[in-house]
Design a protein around this motif. Structure first.
Motif, PDB file in Angstrom:
ATOM      1  N   LEU A 175     106.444 158.248 -10.866  1.00  0.00           N
ATOM      2  CA  LEU A 175     106.807 159.522 -10.240  1.00  0.00           C
ATOM      3  C   LEU A 175     108.013 159.374  -9.314  1.00  0.00           C
ATOM      4  O   LEU A 175     108.583 160.364  -8.882  1.00  0.00           O
ATOM      5  CB  LEU A 175     105.622 160.099  -9.442  1.00  0.00           C
ATOM      6  N   GLY A 176     108.385 158.136  -9.010  1.00  0.00           N
ATOM      7  CA  GLY A 176     109.537 157.915  -8.143  1.00  0.00           C
ATOM      8  C   GLY A 176     109.210 158.093  -6.672  1.00  0.00           C
ATOM      9  O   GLY A 176     110.087 158.410  -5.869  1.00  0.00           O
ATOM     10  N   LEU A 177     107.945 157.873  -6.302  1.00  0.00           N
ATOM     11  CA  LEU A 177     107.522 158.071  -4.919  1.00  0.00           C
ATOM     12  C   LEU A 177     107.752 156.835  -4.045  1.00  0.00           C
ATOM     13  O   LEU A 177     107.684 156.926  -2.825  1.00  0.00           O
ATOM     14  CB  LEU A 177     106.038 158.463  -4.871  1.00  0.00           C
ATOM     15  N   ILE A 178     108.026 155.685  -4.665  1.00  0.00           N
ATOM     16  CA  ILE A 178     108.262 154.450  -3.909  1.00  0.00           C
ATOM     17  C   ILE A 178     109.768 154.331  -3.665  1.00  0.00           C
ATOM     18  O   ILE A 178     110.543 154.156  -4.594  1.00  0.00           O
ATOM     19  CB  ILE A 178     107.752 153.206  -4.679  1.00  0.00           C
ATOM     20  N   TYR A 179     110.172 154.424  -2.405  1.00  0.00           N
ATOM     21  CA  TYR A 179     111.586 154.329  -2.050  1.00  0.00           C
ATOM     22  C   TYR A 179     111.982 152.903  -1.684  1.00  0.00           C
ATOM     23  O   TYR A 179     113.138 152.542  -1.775  1.00  0.00           O
ATOM     24  CB  TYR A 179     111.905 155.261  -0.884  1.00  0.00           C
ATOM     25  N   GLY A 180     111.026 152.098  -1.234  1.00  0.00           N
ATOM     26  CA  GLY A 180     111.349 150.726  -0.866  1.00  0.00           C
ATOM     27  C   GLY A 180     110.094 149.900  -0.652  1.00  0.00           C
ATOM     28  O   GLY A 180     109.037 150.435  -0.326  1.00  0.00           O
ATOM     29  N   ILE A 181     110.221 148.589  -0.874  1.00  0.00           N
ATOM     30  CA  ILE A 181     109.128 147.641  -0.660  1.00  0.00           C
ATOM     31  C   ILE A 181     109.691 146.493   0.164  1.00  0.00           C
ATOM     32  O   ILE A 181     110.702 145.892  -0.218  1.00  0.00           O
ATOM     33  CB  ILE A 181     108.574 147.096  -1.995  1.00  0.00           C
ATOM     34  N   ILE A 236     111.776 160.975 -11.068  1.00  0.00           N
ATOM     35  CA  ILE A 236     110.776 160.559 -12.057  1.00  0.00           C
ATOM     36  C   ILE A 236     111.444 159.662 -13.102  1.00  0.00           C
ATOM     37  O   ILE A 236     112.519 159.979 -13.603  1.00  0.00           O
ATOM     38  CB  ILE A 236     110.125 161.778 -12.747  1.00  0.00           C
ATOM     39  N   THR A 237     110.804 158.543 -13.427  1.00  0.00           N
ATOM     40  CA  THR A 237     111.339 157.635 -14.448  1.00  0.00           C
ATOM     41  C   THR A 237     111.184 158.261 -15.831  1.00  0.00           C
ATOM     42  O   THR A 237     110.434 159.231 -16.025  1.00  0.00           O
ATOM     43  CB  THR A 237     110.598 156.284 -14.439  1.00  0.00           C
ATOM     44  N   ASP A 238     111.853 157.663 -16.810  1.00  0.00           N
ATOM     45  CA  ASP A 238     111.717 158.145 -18.193  1.00  0.00           C
ATOM     46  C   ASP A 238     110.269 158.044 -18.665  1.00  0.00           C
ATOM     47  O   ASP A 238     109.761 158.946 -19.335  1.00  0.00           O
ATOM     48  CB  ASP A 238     112.634 157.350 -19.132  1.00  0.00           C
ATOM     49  N   ASP A 239     109.585 156.933 -18.311  1.00  0.00           N
ATOM     50  CA  ASP A 239     108.170 156.784 -18.682  1.00  0.00           C
ATOM     51  C   ASP A 239     107.333 157.877 -18.030  1.00  0.00           C
ATOM     52  O   ASP A 239     106.413 158.430 -18.646  1.00  0.00           O
ATOM     53  CB  ASP A 239     107.629 155.415 -18.260  1.00  0.00           C
ATOM     54  N   GLY A 240     107.623 158.164 -16.759  1.00  0.00           N
ATOM     55  CA  GLY A 240     106.907 159.224 -16.049  1.00  0.00           C
ATOM     56  C   GLY A 240     107.107 160.579 -16.711  1.00  0.00           C
ATOM     57  O   GLY A 240     106.168 161.368 -16.835  1.00  0.00           O
ATOM     58  N   ARG A 241     108.337 160.846 -17.167  1.00  0.00           N
ATOM     59  CA  ARG A 241     108.618 162.121 -17.852  1.00  0.00           C
ATOM     60  C   ARG A 241     107.817 162.233 -19.156  1.00  0.00           C
ATOM     61  O   ARG A 241     107.274 163.288 -19.465  1.00  0.00           O
ATOM     62  CB  ARG A 241     110.114 162.240 -18.146  1.00  0.00           C
ATOM     63  N   ALA A 267     103.303 164.646 -22.030  1.00  0.00           N
ATOM     64  CA  ALA A 267     102.045 164.490 -22.774  1.00  0.00           C
ATOM     65  C   ALA A 267     100.926 165.333 -22.134  1.00  0.00           C
ATOM     66  O   ALA A 267      99.991 165.734 -22.814  1.00  0.00           O
ATOM     67  CB  ALA A 267     101.637 163.027 -22.829  1.00  0.00           C
ATOM     68  N   LEU A 268     101.064 165.593 -20.824  1.00  0.00           N
ATOM     69  CA  LEU A 268     100.080 166.424 -20.121  1.00  0.00           C
ATOM     70  C   LEU A 268     100.440 167.910 -20.174  1.00  0.00           C
ATOM     71  O   LEU A 268      99.730 168.728 -19.587  1.00  0.00           O
ATOM     72  CB  LEU A 268      99.970 165.974 -18.656  1.00  0.00           C
ATOM     73  N   GLY A 269     101.555 168.228 -20.834  1.00  0.00           N
ATOM     74  CA  GLY A 269     101.922 169.629 -20.988  1.00  0.00           C
ATOM     75  C   GLY A 269     102.972 170.142 -20.008  1.00  0.00           C
ATOM     76  O   GLY A 269     103.288 171.323 -20.008  1.00  0.00           O
ATOM     77  N   PHE A 270     103.509 169.245 -19.147  1.00  0.00           N
ATOM     78  CA  PHE A 270     104.552 169.662 -18.211  1.00  0.00           C
ATOM     79  C   PHE A 270     105.890 169.705 -18.930  1.00  0.00           C
ATOM     80  O   PHE A 270     106.151 168.899 -19.824  1.00  0.00           O
ATOM     81  CB  PHE A 270     104.644 168.696 -17.022  1.00  0.00           C
ATOM     82  N   ASN A 271     106.739 170.612 -18.531  1.00  0.00           N
ATOM     83  CA  ASN A 271     108.072 170.731 -19.118  1.00  0.00           C
ATOM     84  C   ASN A 271     109.075 170.085 -18.169  1.00  0.00           C
ATOM     85  O   ASN A 271     109.569 170.717 -17.247  1.00  0.00           O
ATOM     86  CB  ASN A 271     108.409 172.212 -19.348  1.00  0.00           C
ATOM     87  N   VAL A 272     109.353 168.799 -18.391  1.00  0.00           N
ATOM     88  CA  VAL A 272     110.301 168.067 -17.537  1.00  0.00           C
ATOM     89  C   VAL A 272     111.387 167.418 -18.374  1.00  0.00           C
ATOM     90  O   VAL A 272     111.209 167.108 -19.514  1.00  0.00           O
ATOM     91  CB  VAL A 272     109.622 166.983 -16.670  1.00  0.00           C
TER      92      VAL A 272
END
Length: 113
Positions: A37-43, A98-103, A108-113
């Motif tokens: 989802l791209g929620l991790i900005y840094g570690i 959002i990463t390509d995998d996330g998209r 697959a869940l029905g979201f239009n991204v």
């Protein structure tokens, strides 16, 4: 050489090890992991193997921070001595993170991204 308590290595975990573990942390509302989802900005991992995540949410008003924190703690148990989350709101999260995998997962869940 004696074993290290809790099975932890004396070498700090790598960012990649932590990121890999965070794939198991799933946003309860969307059903997608926080990495894709791209929620991790840094570690950041210090010399004592304490990790700090710079992390955001899809909304600052999200009521599920506790759930995500608990999942992150569980996912990194045995990898780091402790995990802290630094909640950040700038830059704000957007679908562009959002990463390509996330998209693919969202589609697959029905979201239009």
């Amino acid at each position: 050489m004696s074993p290290v308590p809790n099975g932890l290595s004396t070498t700090p975990a790598s960012e990649e090890e932590i990121r890999e573990a965070l794939y198991d942390v799933v946003d309860p509302e969307l059903g997608i992991d926080v990495v894709n989802l791209g929620l991790i900005y840094g570690i950041h991992v210090d010399d004592t193997n304490v990790a700090t995540l710079d992390m955001t949410l899809t909304s600052a008003a999200c009521p599920l921070t506790d759930v995500i924190e608990e999942q992150a703690q569980s996912a990194t148990e045995g990898i780091v001595k402790d995990l802290k989350i630094n909640w950040v709101w700038m830059p704000p999260w957007g679908p562009d993170k959002i990463t390509d995998d996330g998209r693919e997962q969202l589609r697959a869940l029905g979201f239009n991204v």
